[in-house]
Design an enzyme around this catalytic site. Structure first.
Site, PDB file in Angstrom:
ATOM      1  N   ARG A 186       0.839  -1.210   0.000  1.00 38.89           N
ATOM      2  CA  ARG A 186       0.000   0.000   0.000  1.00 38.89           C
ATOM      3  C   ARG A 186       0.873   1.258   0.000  1.00 38.89           C
ATOM      4  NH1 ARG A 186      -0.944   4.797   1.973  1.00 38.89           N
ATOM      5  NH2 ARG A 186      -0.248   3.981   3.962  1.00 38.89           N
ATOM      6  N   ASP A 187       1.487   1.580   1.126  1.00 41.88           N
ATOM      7  CA  ASP A 187       2.312   2.781   1.247  1.00 41.88           C
ATOM      8  C   ASP A 187       3.456   2.762   0.238  1.00 41.88           C
ATOM      9  OD1 ASP A 187       3.959   4.440   4.108  1.00 41.88           O
ATOM     10  OD2 ASP A 187       3.474   5.123   2.104  1.00 41.88           O
TER      11      ASP A 187
ATOM     12  N   HIS B  69       6.486   4.276  12.386  1.00 42.36           N
ATOM     13  CA  HIS B  69       6.481   4.165  10.922  1.00 42.36           C
ATOM     14  C   HIS B  69       7.520   5.160  10.425  1.00 42.36           C
ATOM     15  CE1 HIS B  69       4.049   3.574   7.091  1.00 42.36           C
ATOM     16  NE2 HIS B  69       4.815   4.571   6.770  1.00 42.36           N
TER      17      HIS B  69
ATOM     18  N   HIS C 267      10.420   6.814   7.992  1.00 44.99           N
ATOM     19  CA  HIS C 267      10.923   6.940   6.633  1.00 44.99           C
ATOM     20  C   HIS C 267      12.419   7.163   6.670  1.00 44.99           C
ATOM     21  CE1 HIS C 267       7.005   7.715   4.199  1.00 44.99           C
ATOM     22  NE2 HIS C 267       6.958   6.634   4.921  1.00 44.99           N
TER      23      HIS C 267
ATOM     24  N   CYS D 248       9.839   9.381  -1.594  1.00 42.16           N
ATOM     25  CA  CYS D 248       9.259  10.463  -0.819  1.00 42.16           C
ATOM     26  C   CYS D 248       8.635  11.466  -1.768  1.00 42.16           C
ATOM     27  CB  CYS D 248      10.338  11.139   0.028  1.00 42.16           C
ATOM     28  SG  CYS D 248       9.688  12.473   1.041  1.00 42.16           S
TER      29      CYS D 248
ATOM     30  N   ASN E 269      10.038   4.929   2.601  1.00 45.19           N
ATOM     31  CA  ASN E 269       9.923   3.892   3.634  1.00 45.19           C
ATOM     32  C   ASN E 269      11.241   3.182   3.917  1.00 45.19           C
ATOM     33  OD1 ASN E 269       7.018   3.605   4.326  1.00 45.19           O
ATOM     34  ND2 ASN E 269       6.835   3.344   2.117  1.00 45.19           N
TER      35      ASN E 269
END
Lengths: 307, 301
Positions: free
Chosen positions: A20-21, A212, A214, A245, A254
């Site tokens: 997803r992300d 979460h 990055h 990003c 990520n």
């Protein structure tokens, strides 16, 4: 290395957000069958949770237009959760109809970010989510809450830890079982991670917190280490470090799941995830996307012929 | 558990030596000199300038005398050079070096493959250098390679690392830089290794030299700082790949390290922007992308 003796959690739940992300922030639109194959491969790695897709309007996020097909097409392994994003009640109903058994909602600790991203204030977004959590409660569907910009905002810059705590508390009070604190632009450092977690931990129990991170500024693993030293036991990551990003062209996004697993293995922390299988899944999706992996562990392992 | 961090950290910049040595393209002497001069303007206190090794073995460092004589040597900045033996030491001093470094390893196989002798024999060779350095009042920094793993032996015992470190410290090295040569270390193995080494060498004399081949460098450095280490080696733009894993990265990028230390409120004296500019310069000269994520992120093209 005894994790208990060092004060670290014995077990850390990895929440895989690559499909997803990760994919959402990849330029190339990935065919549905590739998405399904990726998720099926991930299901075999031992991951306890895989964020599958987003029930958002395809107008806004074309990459996730096939959310129904993906949801219906994947293998559902016992013991594995397959949460999906649901930005509003409409998305929620659509997700349930497609077979979702867990959903996520996305808040932010920055008004500007909220406005730019979903065109409403934090308060208005909370109200929308309350509709989702209310319906979810009635149907016994767990809801995970995300808080973006926990360590900095692309528009506002610095974000006050108390604001992160405030938004987290709202999401937790409305029924989110877990709050994932996102360093959306990766500007955080162990210093700011510690301060933010100290503020949030005053409002939310540790067991309900996730990070979460990055890796845009290369700080992700150091930030995750700081979080787990403080007792956080849930970490989000993305296979092969998928997902750039959107706020820094060409920069990474990520943190790579492989690199996280490598670190946790080295700390003697159990995740249940097979690193080798993870690298295979990463290799699959990178080949399909025709791109180099963002995982340093995968790069090094392929170079030395360990794979 | 995370204890207090040091208030200050000394960053040892190894880009011009360790970094360039592991870059494929041979860099012209004026570019090397300009790189070091730019680094001298960033606030860095220690810049490893070159290596007085035979050009047969390391062609990149063939211009060591010209580089040593050509750079601006700013007051307050140290420009150590590698000296693998007495001959190299003498050449270094003749060229104006005021500090030198010697390289040991915690792995017998690595030592054999690298310099074709045992660890014991390598330390005997260094004895000559130590003696000469003592007489000339030249400080010597000691490196120990393979502290968290060896490309040939695999796992390395912390006791062995401690033994070699102790020997080099006793021989007169003022500082011991512990190198995770192939970047396989994790916060777990870093903590374990340091706990044992710190029993033999005072933490104030220890430095860490982490490679980012497996993405673990900053996390490993963080643990070292938590244990009291306050000297960290890094390479501008993350120059220097890994000779044991083709295409993989090597040194940790100084920019990314300084970014983290800034975020922790730890004083380094280094100007991050000037450092990034220096990284941009050398990457352009090498026609390669930076390995620094901070640099990549800050470049909004």
């Amino acid at each position: 290395q005894e994790p208990q003796a060092s004060g670290l959690p014995e077990y850390i739940k990895i929440v895989e957000v690559g499909p997803r992300d990760g994919l959402q922030n990849e330029k190339v639109i990935v065919p549905t069958d590739i998405k399904i194959e990726l998720i099926n491969q991930l299901s075999k790695t031992g991951l306890p949770a895989i964020e599958v897709t987003s029930f958002v309007s395809s107008k806004w996020v074309p990459q996730m237009a096939d959310h129904k097909e993906v949801m219906r097409g994947i293998e559902r392994h016992p013991g594995v959760q397959y949460p999906v994003l649901t930005p509003n009640l409409q998305g929620f109903h659509s997700a349930i109809a497609a077979g979702a058994t867990e959903v996520s909602v996305f808040g932010a600790a920055s008004e500007s970010f909220s406005k730019m991203n979903i065109n409403c204030s934090i308060e208005e977004s909370i109200e929308k989510f309350e509709e989702v959590t209310k319906s979810a409660r009635n149907m016994n569907i767990p809801v995970r809450g995300y808080v973006s910009c926990a360590l900095g905002c692309p528009y506002e810059g610095n974000v006050v830890p108390d604001k992160v705590a405030e938004v987290s508390k709202r999401l937790y009070s409305m029924g989110c079982y877990e709050i994932s604190l996102g360093d959306t632009i990766g500007v955080g450092t162990p210093g700011s991670m510690k301060k933010m977690l100290e503020a949030v931990m005053k409002e939310i129990p540790l067991s309900a917190l996730a990070v979460h991170c990055h890796d845009t500024y290369g700080q992700a693993l150091a930030n995750i280490l700081t979080a787990i030293q403080m007792g956080v036991a849930v970490v989000d990551s993305s296979v092969a470090g998928l997902g750039g990003c959107p706020y820094a062209k060409g920069a990474t996004g990520n943190v790579a799941t492989e690199d996280v697993i490598y670190m946790l293995n080295g700390l003697g922390i159990n995740t249940g995830v097979n690193l080798y299988a993870m690298m295979e899944a990463g290799n699959f999706i990178c080949t399909a996307l025709n791109k180099k992996t963002n995982s340093k562990v995968a790069q090094a392992s392929f170079s030395t012929g360990t794979i | 558990a995370s204890g207090a961090y040091p208030k200050r950290v000394k960053v040892v910049e190894v880009g011009p030596r360790d970094g360039l040595q592991n870059e494929k393209n041979v860099v012209p002497t004026p570019v090397k000199i300009n790189l070091i001069n730019m680094l001298s303007e960033t606030g860095l206190q220690v810049i490893e300038a070159t290596s007085f090794v035979s050009p047969k073995w390391v062609p990149q460092m063939a211009d060591h005398t010209e580089v040593m004589q050509g750079i601006n040597k700013l007051p307050g900045i140290s420009y150590p050079v590698l000296t693998p033996n007495l001959k190299g030491f003498q050449a270094a001093v003749a060229a104006g070096a005021k500090e030198v470094s010697i390289f040991g390893a915690a792995s017998e196989l690595f030592t054999k493959k690298n310099i074709n002798c045992s660890i014991e024999e390598s330390l005997e060779r260094f004895d000559e250098v130590m003696k000469a350095a003592r007489e000339a009042n030249i400080p010597v920094r000691g490196y120990v390679s393979c502290v968290l793993g060896c490309p040939y032996e695999g796992k390395i015992s912390a006791a062995k690392v401690a033994e070699v470190s102790k020997k080099m410290y006793s021989m007169g090295c003022y500082e011991i830089s512990l190198g995770d040569t192939i970047g396989v270390g994790t916060p777990g193995s870093m903590r374990e290794m340091l706990a044992v080494v710190m029993k033999e060498v005072p933490v104030g004399a220890l430095a860490v030299h982490c490679h980012d081949t497996y993405g673990q460098a900053l996390a490993n450095i963080l643990v070292a700082l938590q244990m009291g280490v306050s000297v960290v080696d890094a390479s501008v733009a993350g120059l220097g790949g890994c000779p044991y894993a083709q295409g993989a990265s090597g040194n940790v990028a100084t920019e990314d390290l300084v970014y983290m230390l800034n975020g922790l409120g730890i004083h380094t004296g280094v100007d991050l922007q000037k450092l990034m500019d220096t990284g941009t310069f050398i990457c352009n000269a090498l026609n390669r992308r930076t390995n620094s994520k901070v640099s990549q992120a800050s470049c909004r093209l």
